[in-house]
Design a protein around this motif. Structure first.
Motif, PDB file in Angstrom:
ATOM      1  N   CYS A  20       0.837  -1.202   0.000  1.00 32.21           N
ATOM      2  CA  CYS A  20       0.000   0.000   0.000  1.00 32.21           C
ATOM      3  C   CYS A  20       0.875   1.256   0.000  1.00 32.21           C
ATOM      4  O   CYS A  20       1.949   1.265   0.617  1.00 32.21           O
ATOM      5  CB  CYS A  20      -0.915   0.001   1.225  1.00 32.21           C
ATOM      6  N   PRO A  21       0.443   2.332  -0.638  1.00 29.66           N
ATOM      7  CA  PRO A  21       1.297   3.522  -0.777  1.00 29.66           C
ATOM      8  C   PRO A  21       1.566   4.269   0.520  1.00 29.66           C
ATOM      9  O   PRO A  21       2.468   5.103   0.571  1.00 29.66           O
ATOM     10  CB  PRO A  21       0.512   4.402  -1.764  1.00 29.66           C
ATOM     11  N   TYR A  22       0.791   3.988   1.588  1.00 30.21           N
ATOM     12  CA  TYR A  22       1.008   4.664   2.870  1.00 30.21           C
ATOM     13  C   TYR A  22       1.798   3.804   3.852  1.00 30.21           C
ATOM     14  O   TYR A  22       2.161   4.253   4.938  1.00 30.21           O
ATOM     15  CB  TYR A  22      -0.341   5.016   3.518  1.00 30.21           C
ATOM     16  N   CYS A  23       2.092   2.554   3.481  1.00 29.20           N
ATOM     17  CA  CYS A  23       2.619   1.572   4.435  1.00 29.20           C
ATOM     18  C   CYS A  23       4.133   1.667   4.571  1.00 29.20           C
ATOM     19  O   CYS A  23       4.862   1.610   3.572  1.00 29.20           O
ATOM     20  CB  CYS A  23       2.223   0.167   4.002  1.00 29.20           C
ATOM     21  N   ASP A  24       4.611   1.776   5.841  1.00 26.87           N
ATOM     22  CA  ASP A  24       6.047   1.751   6.092  1.00 26.87           C
ATOM     23  C   ASP A  24       6.443   0.533   6.924  1.00 26.87           C
ATOM     24  O   ASP A  24       7.526   0.480   7.499  1.00 26.87           O
ATOM     25  CB  ASP A  24       6.508   3.043   6.781  1.00 26.87           C
ATOM     26  N   THR A 197      -1.140   9.090   8.307  1.00 24.47           N
ATOM     27  CA  THR A 197       0.032   9.968   8.332  1.00 24.47           C
ATOM     28  C   THR A 197       0.955   9.590   7.182  1.00 24.47           C
ATOM     29  O   THR A 197       1.000   8.424   6.777  1.00 24.47           O
ATOM     30  CB  THR A 197       0.794   9.864   9.667  1.00 24.47           C
ATOM     31  N   LEU A 198       1.671  10.560   6.660  1.00 23.51           N
ATOM     32  CA  LEU A 198       2.582  10.324   5.547  1.00 23.51           C
ATOM     33  C   LEU A 198       3.952   9.969   6.106  1.00 23.51           C
ATOM     34  O   LEU A 198       4.698  10.843   6.550  1.00 23.51           O
ATOM     35  CB  LEU A 198       2.655  11.560   4.649  1.00 23.51           C
ATOM     36  N   GLU A 199       4.259   8.678   6.114  1.00 22.11           N
ATOM     37  CA  GLU A 199       5.514   8.199   6.691  1.00 22.11           C
ATOM     38  C   GLU A 199       6.640   8.286   5.667  1.00 22.11           C
ATOM     39  O   GLU A 199       6.411   8.110   4.461  1.00 22.11           O
ATOM     40  CB  GLU A 199       5.358   6.749   7.153  1.00 22.11           C
ATOM     41  N   PRO A 200       7.881   8.550   6.121  1.00 20.24           N
ATOM     42  CA  PRO A 200       9.020   8.589   5.191  1.00 20.24           C
ATOM     43  C   PRO A 200       9.181   7.270   4.437  1.00 20.24           C
ATOM     44  O   PRO A 200       8.775   6.214   4.914  1.00 20.24           O
ATOM     45  CB  PRO A 200      10.224   8.829   6.126  1.00 20.24           C
ATOM     46  N   ASN A 201       9.755   7.367   3.260  1.00 19.33           N
ATOM     47  CA  ASN A 201      10.061   6.189   2.443  1.00 19.33           C
ATOM     48  C   ASN A 201       8.815   5.411   2.006  1.00 19.33           C
ATOM     49  O   ASN A 201       8.852   4.192   1.869  1.00 19.33           O
ATOM     50  CB  ASN A 201      11.031   5.253   3.173  1.00 19.33           C
ATOM     51  N   THR A 202       7.717   6.137   1.833  1.00 18.44           N
ATOM     52  CA  THR A 202       6.512   5.526   1.274  1.00 18.44           C
ATOM     53  C   THR A 202       6.152   6.271  -0.011  1.00 18.44           C
ATOM     54  O   THR A 202       6.624   7.389  -0.259  1.00 18.44           O
ATOM     55  CB  THR A 202       5.321   5.605   2.246  1.00 18.44           C
ATOM     56  N   PRO A 208       2.520  13.140  -2.234  1.00 20.16           N
ATOM     57  CA  PRO A 208       1.468  13.328  -1.214  1.00 20.16           C
ATOM     58  C   PRO A 208       0.086  13.533  -1.833  1.00 20.16           C
ATOM     59  O   PRO A 208      -0.078  14.326  -2.752  1.00 20.16           O
ATOM     60  CB  PRO A 208       1.916  14.602  -0.480  1.00 20.16           C
ATOM     61  N   PRO A 209      -0.894  12.809  -1.332  1.00 23.68           N
ATOM     62  CA  PRO A 209      -2.273  13.023  -1.780  1.00 23.68           C
ATOM     63  C   PRO A 209      -2.854  14.251  -1.088  1.00 23.68           C
ATOM     64  O   PRO A 209      -2.301  14.724  -0.087  1.00 23.68           O
ATOM     65  CB  PRO A 209      -2.983  11.747  -1.325  1.00 23.68           C
ATOM     66  N   PRO A 210      -3.965  14.787  -1.580  1.00 24.07           N
ATOM     67  CA  PRO A 210      -4.578  15.969  -0.945  1.00 24.07           C
ATOM     68  C   PRO A 210      -5.306  15.577   0.344  1.00 24.07           C
ATOM     69  O   PRO A 210      -6.413  15.028   0.296  1.00 24.07           O
ATOM     70  CB  PRO A 210      -5.560  16.473  -2.018  1.00 24.07           C
ATOM     71  N   LEU A 211      -4.698  15.862   1.484  1.00 26.07           N
ATOM     72  CA  LEU A 211      -5.279  15.510   2.775  1.00 26.07           C
ATOM     73  C   LEU A 211      -6.160  16.642   3.301  1.00 26.07           C
ATOM     74  O   LEU A 211      -6.004  17.803   2.904  1.00 26.07           O
ATOM     75  CB  LEU A 211      -4.164  15.228   3.788  1.00 26.07           C
ATOM     76  N   PRO A 212      -7.082  16.346   4.215  1.00 27.11           N
ATOM     77  CA  PRO A 212      -7.908  17.395   4.817  1.00 27.11           C
ATOM     78  C   PRO A 212      -7.036  18.407   5.575  1.00 27.11           C
ATOM     79  O   PRO A 212      -5.938  18.071   6.031  1.00 27.11           O
ATOM     80  CB  PRO A 212      -8.804  16.612   5.791  1.00 27.11           C
TER      81      PRO A 212
END
Length: 387
Positions: A20-24, A197-202, A208-212
């Motif tokens: 998944c693109p958010y998974c670290d 949360t946007l974790e490094p190295n993901t 980055p997607p458009p977050l609230p």
């Protein structure tokens, strides 16, 4: 003086259908056939490495995490847990949790997992919004998530957890609350509610997607918390909600600075060795290939180190203050081997800032601390005091 805290076992099963693109986490997209038989062989051989250090200690919980453990067959999980029971003393009614993802489980597998001894399922729903699931890189739809929950219940699991995420790309407050509403409709007694949360190295960190915005995220958190409260679930940990008595034993032991064995590719462990007057952390080889190769010579451990006195207090409070419960300084002393008086200035500062309350401002062994509502709001600042 150090004393042995409760002991848990974590088992890492590292493969996923897709990353998944958010998974670290230490997870790897499966390419080819799943080597489940050889991997179970490796896990059981790995477990024997640390057995002399925990011999005779009862294990209060087992957690099969990943990756996607539900890629493994019921036969493999049965052989794994039978091997664990043959080597470790599981406490009566030990909690045995397995993570599963909708879309990777043939529904009759839940019955097989239950027959193998799994008594708690943690299902990675994330959201019931199919469009959001696509953005998150999940392979299931909202309808498949609902079918998977029904399958868990039909298999006879009275204890199950649903994982939900909030602050998703372009998510509204109403959509976040709707996810909670739909989850509550299935009657879970435990629910994990994580902020994306946007974790490094993901992938998301790079793109980055458009977050609230921040105001929307605060509104989401408050609205969802209010709904969970009304449903009779309480936030016993920053991201975990449960009915009284239904808290995760495994999670509680982790946050209370208990011990845990860790086996599997990239698994971490924390073990108290009172006879040696030290606490150690270990890490297994991270990638599945060298981990499986270690089956030849038993070289599963990539790193082992003692936790220094300067790190112990921070690690203890980093974990402990995540829980919404009293913190006895007697427990701090028993689980770190440190004297609480050495931290009186830091605890005094936390008291002065209104981040904690204390039964005795002298901070003796009998003192009990309690994180305040302000301490929860400024948790990072509270934890940083003990660096």
């Amino acid at each position: 003086m150090l004393s042995s805290p409760p002991l848990s076992l974590y088992i890492h099963l590292p493969w996923c259908v897709a990353k998944c693109p958010y998974c670290d986490f230490n997870s790897h997209a499966l390419k080819g056939e799943l080597p489940e038989e050889r991997y179970v062989d490796a896990l059981l051989a790995d477990l024997e490495v640390d057995l002399p250090r925990v011999w005779g200690r009862p294990v209060v919980s087992v957690f099969l995490g990943g990756g996607t453990p539900s890629l493994f067959s019921g036969v493999a999980i049965d052989r794994l847990l039978a091997g664990v029971r043959a080597r470790l003393q599981l406490a009566p009614n030990a909690e045995i949790t397995m993570e599963a993802n909708p879309g990777t489980v043939e529904h009759d597998r839940f019955e097989a997992y239950r027959a193998a001894g799994v008594n708690r399922i943690s299902l990675g729903v994330q959201t019931f919004d199919s469009d959001k699931l696509k953005i998150l890189g999940r392979i299931h739809s909202g309808a498949e998530a609902e079918k998977a929950i029904e399958a868990v219940k039909a298999a006879g699991f009275e204890r199950f957890n649903l994982d939900l995420m909030w602050a998703l790309p372009e998510q509204s407050v109403e959509q976040a609350v709707d996810d909670v509403e739909r989850a509550l409709g299935f009657g879970p007694r435990h629910l994990s509610h994580y902020q994306l949360t946007l974790e490094p190295n993901t992938v998301f960190a790079k793109h980055p997607p458009p977050l609230p915005d921040e105001d929307s995220m605060i509104a989401m958190q408050e609205a969802c918390a209010e709904r969970l409260d009304r449903a009779g679930l309480h936030a016993y940990e920053i991201s975990a909600w449960a009915e009284p008595g239904q808290e995760s034993i495994h999670n509680l032991n982790y946050w209370r600075f208990g011990d845990y064995l860790g086996i599997g590719a990239g698994a971490h462990a924390k073990l108290t060795l009172p006879a040696e007057e030290r606490i150690i952390r270990t890490r297994r080889k991270s990638h599945p290939r060298p981990y499986l190769k270690a089956l030849e010579d038993g070289s599963f451990v990539a790193e082992e180190k003692s936790i220094s006195e300067s790190e112990l207090a921070f690690e203890y409070f980093l974990n402990r203050f995540r829980l919404d419960e009293p913190v006895p300084l007697a427990e701090f002393e028993d689980r770190t081997g440190l004297h609480s008086g050495a931290l009186a200035d830091r605890m005094g500062r936390a008291l002065e800032l209104g981040l904690v309350e204390a039964t005795d401002p002298a901070f003796e062994r009998s003192t009990v601390l309690q994180r305040t509502e302000r301490g929860q709001r400024y948790l990072n600042d509270l934890q940083a005091l003990f660096l």
